[in-house]
Enzyme design. Structure first.
Site, PDB file in Angstrom:
ATOM      1  N   THR A  25      -5.229  11.582   0.227  1.00 31.04           N
ATOM      2  CA  THR A  25      -5.367  11.879   1.656  1.00 31.04           C
ATOM      3  C   THR A  25      -4.517  13.077   2.056  1.00 31.04           C
ATOM      4  O   THR A  25      -4.893  13.852   2.938  1.00 31.04           O
ATOM      5  CB  THR A  25      -4.969  10.652   2.491  1.00 31.04           C
ATOM      6  OG1 THR A  25      -5.872   9.582   2.219  1.00 31.04           O
ATOM      7  CG2 THR A  25      -4.993  10.951   3.986  1.00 31.04           C
ATOM      8  N   TYR A  38     -12.518  11.135   6.713  1.00 31.00           N
ATOM      9  CA  TYR A  38     -12.242  12.403   6.040  1.00 31.00           C
ATOM     10  C   TYR A  38     -12.613  12.284   4.570  1.00 31.00           C
ATOM     11  O   TYR A  38     -12.917  11.206   4.068  1.00 31.00           O
ATOM     12  CB  TYR A  38     -10.755  12.751   6.167  1.00 31.00           C
ATOM     13  CG  TYR A  38      -9.855  11.677   5.617  1.00 31.00           C
ATOM     14  CD1 TYR A  38      -9.495  11.649   4.269  1.00 31.00           C
ATOM     15  CD2 TYR A  38      -9.396  10.644   6.437  1.00 31.00           C
ATOM     16  CE1 TYR A  38      -8.691  10.632   3.762  1.00 31.00           C
ATOM     17  CE2 TYR A  38      -8.590   9.632   5.932  1.00 31.00           C
ATOM     18  CZ  TYR A  38      -8.250   9.640   4.597  1.00 31.00           C
ATOM     19  OH  TYR A  38      -7.466   8.626   4.089  1.00 31.00           O
ATOM     20  N   SER A  64      -7.339   8.517  -4.689  1.00 33.78           N
ATOM     21  CA  SER A  64      -6.570   7.681  -5.625  1.00 33.78           C
ATOM     22  C   SER A  64      -7.159   6.291  -5.823  1.00 33.78           C
ATOM     23  O   SER A  64      -6.758   5.590  -6.749  1.00 33.78           O
ATOM     24  CB  SER A  64      -5.103   7.581  -5.189  1.00 33.78           C
ATOM     25  OG  SER A  64      -4.928   6.668  -4.133  1.00 33.78           O
ATOM     26  N   THR A  86      -2.496   7.332  -1.332  1.00 26.71           N
ATOM     27  CA  THR A  86      -1.702   6.142  -1.012  1.00 26.71           C
ATOM     28  C   THR A  86      -2.229   4.875  -1.668  1.00 26.71           C
ATOM     29  O   THR A  86      -1.463   3.938  -1.914  1.00 26.71           O
ATOM     30  CB  THR A  86      -1.653   5.912   0.513  1.00 26.71           C
ATOM     31  OG1 THR A  86      -2.986   5.695   1.002  1.00 26.71           O
ATOM     32  CG2 THR A  86      -1.032   7.097   1.230  1.00 26.71           C
ATOM     33  N   ASP A  87      -3.531   4.816  -1.972  1.00 21.18           N
ATOM     34  CA  ASP A  87      -4.134   3.539  -2.374  1.00 21.18           C
ATOM     35  C   ASP A  87      -3.554   2.981  -3.663  1.00 21.18           C
ATOM     36  O   ASP A  87      -3.394   1.766  -3.800  1.00 21.18           O
ATOM     37  CB  ASP A  87      -5.649   3.696  -2.518  1.00 21.18           C
ATOM     38  CG  ASP A  87      -6.358   3.739  -1.170  1.00 21.18           C
ATOM     39  OD1 ASP A  87      -5.715   3.427  -0.155  1.00 21.18           O
ATOM     40  OD2 ASP A  87      -7.554   4.092  -1.137  1.00 21.18           O
ATOM     41  N   LYS A 131       2.145  -0.638  -0.828  1.00 23.45           N
ATOM     42  CA  LYS A 131       1.463  -0.295   0.417  1.00 23.45           C
ATOM     43  C   LYS A 131       1.199  -1.576   1.192  1.00 23.45           C
ATOM     44  O   LYS A 131       0.569  -2.497   0.677  1.00 23.45           O
ATOM     45  CB  LYS A 131       0.158   0.447   0.130  1.00 23.45           C
ATOM     46  CG  LYS A 131      -0.528   0.993   1.380  1.00 23.45           C
ATOM     47  CD  LYS A 131      -1.769   1.799   1.003  1.00 23.45           C
ATOM     48  CE  LYS A 131      -2.460   2.343   2.252  1.00 23.45           C
ATOM     49  NZ  LYS A 131      -3.666   3.153   1.911  1.00 23.45           N
ATOM     50  N   GLU A 146      15.695 -23.308 -16.565  1.00 21.24           N
ATOM     51  CA  GLU A 146      14.326 -23.136 -17.051  1.00 21.24           C
ATOM     52  C   GLU A 146      14.082 -21.662 -17.384  1.00 21.24           C
ATOM     53  O   GLU A 146      14.508 -20.764 -16.663  1.00 21.24           O
ATOM     54  CB  GLU A 146      13.323 -23.585 -15.986  1.00 21.24           C
ATOM     55  CG  GLU A 146      11.861 -23.481 -16.413  1.00 21.24           C
ATOM     56  CD  GLU A 146      10.891 -23.856 -15.308  1.00 21.24           C
ATOM     57  OE1 GLU A 146       9.682 -23.865 -15.562  1.00 21.24           O
ATOM     58  OE2 GLU A 146      11.355 -24.118 -14.181  1.00 21.24           O
TER      59      GLU A 146
END
Length: 309
Positions: free
Chosen positions: A6, A20, A55, A88-89, A158, A281
């Protein structure tokens, strides 16, 4: 280094923040409006366009191209660090991948934008300026810089699909803040927990193991796990409910997967925190990472085991 996203996107003449096309401007074009103010005095920049994509479509092939380019620059004594513009993704996944395979002794800083370059409120220029400032600080490791905050590769994720302040490190909080061109670090901030040894050889993308994420949900059906195993999946990360619990309908299918040699790790689908085991554990199949990053770590572990075999 530019990869699209972006931050390099172009929209309509109305200056909106949606609708966009990502990955339209080169990294040189992104730097041009801010170069005079953003580059620290006495420093110079070298530019490289590694990829140009949205991305959401990031893949292992581009990851390998990016890692090799980073490694090539970082090995040069006169290079102080690397800045990467990214969408960003999947930024959090790329950041963790690079931290694991590079474990850099110099800063590698990813930055991004939630608004395209044509938006009236474009956040890319300020984020890129802050990323350059963070790199100039010289703190080793892979970092993500956005909205005035610095996040570690391990913690960043994100958390919002639209707001400019979209990234968080959850309960850990930011590793630092960029203020007037300087980073105010949180005391003792580290890039990440230790990973396996950094990679020196780079297998082709087709040689990477297939690892998927399976989410434990209300009404979960074991057929999804069985189908993945039948198709040849090599690893599964279970995004568990709560503190590592798994729907009973999935448990037997996951055991069948393990019996057939599929590696199964557990993580929590909760946004904050990690799975907490009872005192005394130990469970090596429980990951402290988010499911997205646990998937990357499992891919790398399987790849390393195959290489050593």
């Amino acid at each position: 280094m530019g990869t699209g996203g972006t931050i390099a996107g172009l929209g309509d003449a109305q200056g909106g923040g949606v609708g966009y096309q990502a990955g339209q401007l080169g990294v040189a074009q992104l730097l041009q409006p801010i170069a005079d103010q953003a580059v620290p005095q006495g420093w110079s920049l070298e530019l490289e366009q590694v990829a140009q994509l949205d991305s959401k479509d990031m893949d292992v092939t581009v990851w390998l191209q990016l890692a090799k380019a980073c490694q090539r620059w970082l090995l040069q004594p006169e290079v102080a660090g690397v800045v990467i513009t990214h969408g960003t993704d999947t930024l959090e996944e790329t950041a963790w991948f690079l931290q694991c395979v590079l474990q850099p002794a110099k800063p590698v800083v990813l930055t991004c934008a939630m608004r395209p370059a044509t938006a009236l409120s474009a956040d890319g220029p300020a984020n890129l300026r802050d990323a350059l400032a963070c790199t100039a600080q010289g703190r080793a490791g892979v970092w993500a810089v956005a909205a005035g905050e610095v996040h570690s590769a391990q913690q960043v994720h994100k958390a919002h699909p639209y707001r400019v302040h979209a990234f968080t490190s959850g309960e850990a909080g930011p590793a630092g803040w960029v203020e007037e061109g300087r980073v105010r670090w949180v005391g003792g901030s580290e890039a990440t927990l230790p990973c396996a040894a950094a990679w020196t050889e780079w297998p082709v993308a087709d040689a990477w193991p297939w690892v998927e994420i399976v989410t434990s949900t209300a009404g979960a059906r074991p057929a999804a796990v069985d189908a993945l195993v039948a198709a040849g999946v090599q690893g599964l990360v279970v995004a568990c409910t709560g503190n590592g619990s798994v729907h009973q309908a999935l448990q037997q299918a996951l055991q069948r997967a393990q019996d057939r040699g599929v590696r199964v790790w557990r993580s929590t689908r909760c946004e904050h925190g990690r799975i907490v085991l009872a005192q005394g554990e130990e469970d090596p199949l429980v990951s402290p990472l988010s499911p997205l990053k646990a998937r990357i770590s499992l891919m790398l572990e399987l790849l390393q085991q195959a290489h050593q075999a």
